[in-house]
Scaffold this motif. Structure first.
Motif, mmCIF file in Angstrom:
data_model
loop_
_atom_site.group_PDB
_atom_site.id
_atom_site.type_symbol
_atom_site.label_atom_id
_atom_site.label_comp_id
_atom_site.label_asym_id
_atom_site.label_seq_id
_atom_site.Cartn_x
_atom_site.Cartn_y
_atom_site.Cartn_z
ATOM 1 N N ASN A 57 -5.975 8.741 17.265
ATOM 2 C CA ASN A 57 -5.945 8.270 15.879
ATOM 3 C C ASN A 57 -4.841 7.220 15.745
ATOM 4 O OD1 ASN A 57 -4.887 8.376 12.977
ATOM 5 N ND2 ASN A 57 -6.800 9.527 12.804
ATOM 6 N N VAL A 58 -5.132 6.134 15.058
ATOM 7 C CA VAL A 58 -4.154 5.042 14.979
ATOM 8 C C VAL A 58 -2.855 5.477 14.297
ATOM 9 C CG1 VAL A 58 -5.937 3.257 15.067
ATOM 10 C CG2 VAL A 58 -5.129 4.077 12.841
ATOM 11 N N ALA A 94 -5.827 -3.776 -3.756
ATOM 12 C CA ALA A 94 -6.773 -2.666 -3.639
ATOM 13 C C ALA A 94 -7.983 -3.149 -2.858
ATOM 14 C CB ALA A 94 -7.201 -2.187 -5.023
ATOM 15 N N PRO A 95 -8.565 -2.262 -2.054
ATOM 16 C CA PRO A 95 -8.242 -0.845 -1.878
ATOM 17 C C PRO A 95 -7.057 -0.661 -0.932
ATOM 18 C CG PRO A 95 -10.042 -1.428 -0.431
ATOM 19 C CD PRO A 95 -9.728 -2.666 -1.225
ATOM 20 N N GLY A 96 -6.705 0.615 -0.711
ATOM 21 C CA GLY A 96 -5.640 0.915 0.231
ATOM 22 C C GLY A 96 -5.711 2.360 0.679
ATOM 23 N N ASP A 97 -5.258 2.613 1.901
ATOM 24 C CA ASP A 97 -5.170 3.990 2.393
ATOM 25 C C ASP A 97 -3.934 4.672 1.810
ATOM 26 O OD1 ASP A 97 -7.409 3.583 3.899
ATOM 27 O OD2 ASP A 97 -6.378 3.545 5.833
ATOM 28 N N GLU A 98 -4.000 5.992 1.730
ATOM 29 C CA GLU A 98 -2.850 6.782 1.304
ATOM 30 C C GLU A 98 -2.579 7.857 2.359
ATOM 31 O OE1 GLU A 98 -3.733 8.251 -2.594
ATOM 32 O OE2 GLU A 98 -3.746 6.249 -3.495
ATOM 33 N N ILE A 99 -1.312 8.073 2.634
ATOM 34 C CA ILE A 99 -0.921 9.053 3.653
ATOM 35 C C ILE A 99 0.210 9.915 3.106
ATOM 36 C CG2 ILE A 99 -0.139 9.411 6.025
ATOM 37 C CD1 ILE A 99 -1.007 6.537 6.641
ATOM 38 N N ILE A 100 0.039 11.221 3.168
ATOM 39 C CA ILE A 100 1.119 12.155 2.843
ATOM 40 C C ILE A 100 1.782 12.562 4.159
ATOM 41 C CG2 ILE A 100 1.706 14.424 1.911
ATOM 42 C CD1 ILE A 100 -0.649 14.130 -0.011
ATOM 43 N N SER A 147 -14.723 -2.438 8.242
ATOM 44 C CA SER A 147 -15.017 -3.231 7.048
ATOM 45 C C SER A 147 -14.524 -4.667 7.147
ATOM 46 C CB SER A 147 -14.390 -2.572 5.815
ATOM 47 O OG SER A 147 -12.984 -2.454 5.979
ATOM 48 N N GLY A 148 -13.599 -4.931 8.056
ATOM 49 C CA GLY A 148 -13.048 -6.279 8.162
ATOM 50 C C GLY A 148 -11.904 -6.546 7.216
ATOM 51 N N ILE A 149 -11.395 -5.507 6.546
ATOM 52 C CA ILE A 149 -10.252 -5.693 5.658
ATOM 53 C C ILE A 149 -9.086 -4.796 6.083
ATOM 54 C CG2 ILE A 149 -11.414 -6.657 3.648
ATOM 55 C CD1 ILE A 149 -11.634 -3.855 2.468
ATOM 56 N N GLY A 150 -8.947 -4.645 7.388
ATOM 57 C CA GLY A 150 -7.742 -4.024 7.919
ATOM 58 C C GLY A 150 -7.657 -2.526 7.774
ATOM 59 N N SER A 151 -8.749 -1.817 8.034
ATOM 60 C CA SER A 151 -8.728 -0.361 7.908
ATOM 61 C C SER A 151 -7.743 0.276 8.881
ATOM 62 C CB SER A 151 -10.134 0.200 8.138
ATOM 63 O OG SER A 151 -10.130 1.613 8.075
ATOM 64 N N SER A 152 -7.873 -0.036 10.161
ATOM 65 C CA SER A 152 -6.962 0.554 11.148
ATOM 66 C C SER A 152 -5.537 0.063 10.943
ATOM 67 C CB SER A 152 -7.435 0.221 12.564
ATOM 68 O OG SER A 152 -7.489 -1.168 12.777
ATOM 69 N N ALA A 153 -5.386 -1.185 10.499
ATOM 70 C CA ALA A 153 -4.047 -1.728 10.264
ATOM 71 C C ALA A 153 -3.345 -1.007 9.123
ATOM 72 C CB ALA A 153 -4.139 -3.221 9.954
ATOM 73 N N ALA A 154 -4.089 -0.695 8.066
ATOM 74 C CA ALA A 154 -3.485 0.003 6.933
ATOM 75 C C ALA A 154 -2.980 1.377 7.355
ATOM 76 C CB ALA A 154 -4.490 0.134 5.792
ATOM 77 N N SER A 155 -3.792 2.104 8.104
ATOM 78 C CA SER A 155 -3.374 3.428 8.553
ATOM 79 C C SER A 155 -2.172 3.343 9.483
ATOM 80 C CB SER A 155 -4.535 4.129 9.267
ATOM 81 O OG SER A 155 -5.581 4.424 8.365
ATOM 82 N N SER A 156 -2.206 2.401 10.410
ATOM 83 C CA SER A 156 -1.101 2.228 11.347
ATOM 84 C C SER A 156 0.178 1.832 10.619
ATOM 85 C CB SER A 156 -1.450 1.158 12.390
ATOM 86 O OG SER A 156 -2.606 1.497 13.111
#
Length: 311
Positions: A62-63, A30-36, A94-103
């Motif tokens: 958008n990534v 945690a944390p983590g992105d969620e995608i439906i 934030s430096g904790i992979g925001s764009s990477a999580a979404s991608s």
């Protein structure tokens, strides 16, 4: 997966892991992105809504949309259509992979929707295109652990060669995210283009020893290896109280740590939850007087990566 609608959780990640600049990353719980994601009758990608961040709905900007477009192009189903609703729980920059999580979440989610036609290596390629949009370079050190979980090592980009590393069960991570923005492009711009051979040799030794320490579950060796003599000395000036933070966290029992990605987040690894929470308390003590808003996350290393969760 026999469904037309799923929800994906995509974890935050720590890249570089001190000595492993651009090659070693890890996933956290945690944390983590969620995608439906929903299949639609209209071909192409539609981003219906984004919650938690002001980001473009245009899939070209958008990534998630970019990763999804590369997925569908490779899928070679011209009539395929997907609608996405994104819940951004990882702050951009934030430096904790925001764009990477979404991608990563978009790539894994589409793979589940369409019966898992691609393996992790191909999913990483799709997610890397999202990273290309976000930072100008198709890096894999965040998207690889976001997809595979645990620790990952990028051996090569040409050809792409990524391997999972052993993740000791007792290893925990504490991350502090100061609410300031450090752009990846800016953080890369200040790096030296040449390094001393003596520094390079020391860095290579630390990377090799860190990998050995993970497999041997030798926490002393892991601790001694968490030293970055090339990137951290330059980037540390971007993060308030960085050196004090590192010193006091190690005094509290942390194995070591450093800048997460390009910052401003700072991570510390610990052996066990108790020490990881003691490190959290020390981070609070250091940052509370600074007048800088921040969040702290305490988590085991996530070995699952991006995955389907209940709706």
């Amino acid at each position: 997966m026999d469904t037309d609608c799923i929800k994906i959780f995509a974890p935050a990640t720590v890249a570089n892991v001190a000595c492993g600049f651009d090659v070693i990353g890890l996933a956290i719980d945690a944390p983590g992105d969620e995608i439906i994601l929903r299949k639609t009758d209209t071909p192409g990608i539609v981003i219906k809504a984004i919650h938690g961040a002001d980001l473009p709905l245009d899939p070209l900007l958008n990534v998630c949309g970019v990763a999804a477009q590369h997925f569908l192009k490779k899928l070679d189903q011209p009539d395929a259509g997907v609608e996405m609703e994104i819940f951004k729980n990882i702050a951009p920059g934030s430096g904790i992979g925001s764009s990477a999580a979404s991608s990563a979440g978009a790539a894994v989610g589409l793979n589940e929707l369409f019966g898992r036609p691609f393996d992790n290596k191909q999913l990483i390629r799709f997610a890397m295109e999202g990273e290309r949009l976000a930072s100008g370079a198709a890096h894999a050190d965040n998207v690889a652990p976001a997809i595979m979980g645990g620790f990952t090592l990028v051996r090569s980009y040409q050809p792409l060669d990524i391997t999972a590393l052993h993740t000791p069960a007792a290893l925990w991570v504490t991350v502090i995210h100061p609410q300031i923005e450090v752009k990846t492009s800016d953080a890369r711009a200040i790096l030296k283009q040449k390094v001393l051979m003596t520094d390079a040799i020391k860095q290579w030794g630390n990377v090799a020893a860190l990998v050995a320490g993970l497999y041997q579950e030798d926490y002393g060796l892991i601790s001694r290896s968490l030293e970055d003599v090339i990137v951290e000395p330059v980037r540390a000036i971007l993060i308030p109280a960085f050196h004090e933070l590192k010193i006091k966290c190690k005094e509290a029992g942390a194995l070591g740590g450093g800048i997460s990605g390009s910052g401003p987040s700072v991570f510390m690894l610990s052996r066990g939850e108790i020490i990881a929470r003691q490190v959290r308390d020390v981070m609070n003590e250091v940052y509370a007087p600074l007048g800088v808003d921040y969040n702290i996350y305490v988590s085991p290393i996530s070995t699952q990566g991006s995955r389907v969760i209940p709706m």
